[in-house]
Design a protein around this motif. Structure first.
Motif: not given
Length: 354
Positions: A194-206, A208-209, A327-340
């Motif tokens: 299980n993943v217990v935490r996702f830590v993003p970059h300070e700027n969410l547009e970048d 996931l850290n 529906g869908r998320r507004e972005s499918f690719w954000k920074g270094n994250v792709i949603a499939i």
């Protein structure tokens, strides 16, 4: 654009490119299994064999696990692109054949129409024979409920499948188990945690850290692929990509799913049947039929939907209620994250070809 071209274009201009000197992604972390996670892992490994791919799958979150209908694209993807042996696939996954969709659509009655993968001339069949469902061999297979396997005078079986477009009905659990085994064979690292935490970059547009697994380990990847399903744990919950709803035009938000005995009569097609507040699919497996009533909770309660489904399927087994948002998320690719898959979007199954 091919995966390789997309990745290279992204990393050449993206400040969050991989840690390698060449500026390309070296490591990929796929969060979530199911068909979305494993098909993504296998496709990436086939296209870019030097990628280090890890798939992190929760041991406690089950897959949705309903029968699935596919299109001929899946046949080509599995056996041409991924180069998986078709005989081995049949032995392990035990699919049934699908030549298209039979629509028992509109007012109740004996009329129906077919959508067959095998093309033909509908108007010609109507003009010459009086039945537009005779427009192709595939359509006639659906109409007659049979497959093009012929026994010759010596008793030998001969297949005409090379002459007709077909797809598969798949039991989701068996298919995912197969994909998991193939991923291990291809050298993809599978982590049951299980993943217990996702830590993003300070700027969410970048993006996931890093992420933290339940054993307390921080895991860093150049590219993250969100296959967490409806939860959209990375693209939605962590990176705040808003959900764009389609409920103003696609009203269904529930499905009652259950298995129904078919007594050995396996249909070579998916059925889409009109119901009081939606429609019902039927995807045949070798053991039984997988039925699902897709409906709108604005027009019928869960209890009434189950009652209606049981009236049409008296031998129906235990049922489950699946809730979903179309529906869908507004972005499918954000920074270094792709949603499939469902983490990016889900469109009400409509006539069950997807």
């Amino acid at each position: 654009m091919a995966w390789h071209d997309t990745l290279m274009a992204s990393t050449s201009s993206n400040p969050m490119r991989g840690s390698g000197n060449s500026g390309s992604y070296r490591t990929v972390g796929i969060v979530g299994g199911g068909t979305a996670g494993y098909l993504t892992a296998l496709a990436l490994k086939k296209k870019l064999p030097d990628l280090e791919i890890s798939l992190i799958e929760s041991p406690t979150i089950p897959i949705i696990g309903v029968g699935e209908g596919t299109t001929p694209i899946m046949v080509k993807f599995l056996h041409n692109y991924l180069d998986r042996d078709i005989h081995d696939f049949f032995n392990r996954v035990k699919p049934t054949l699908k030549f298209g969709v039979k629509f028992e659509w509109g007012a109740p009655g004996d009329s129906f129409f077919t959508y067959a993968f095998h093309p033909g001339h509908i108007l010609d069949s109507q003009y010459h024979g009086g039945d537009f469902n005779d427009y192709s061999l595939g359509s006639m297979m659906i109409k007659e409920g049979t497959v093009p396997i012929i026994r010759d005078q010596k008793g030998a079986m001969n297949s005409l499948l090379d002459n007709i477009a077909f797809a598969y009905h798949l039991d989701n659990a068996q298919f995912v188990k197969y994909l998991q085994q193939e991923a291990k064979t291809d050298g993809i690292q599978i982590l049951k945690q299980n993943v217990v935490r996702f830590v993003p970059h300070e700027n969410l547009e970048d993006g996931l850290n890093f992420l933290v697994t339940e054993d307390g380990e921080e895991r860093h990847y150049d590219l993250y692929i969100d296959c967490t399903g409806f939860r959209a744990s990375i693209i939605g919950e962590t990176l705040d990509s808003p959900f764009v709803s389609f409920d103003s035009s696609l009203f269904c938000d529930r499905a009652i799913v259950a298995n129904v005995p078919h007594l050995g009569s396996i249909k070579p097609y998916t059925t889409a049947e009109t119901m009081n507040a939606g429609w019902c699919w039927n995807t045949p497996s070798r053991e039984d039929d997988h039925r699902g009533y897709v409906f709108s909770s604005d027009f019928i309660t869960d209890e009434k939907a189950v009652e209606e489904m049981r009236l049409k399927n008296p031998a129906m087994g235990d049922h489950r209620v699946i809730k979903f948002s179309t529906g869908r998320r507004e972005s499918f690719w954000k920074g270094n994250v792709i949603a499939i898959g469902n983490s990016y979007g889900f469109v009400e199954p409509l006539e069950s070809t997807g």
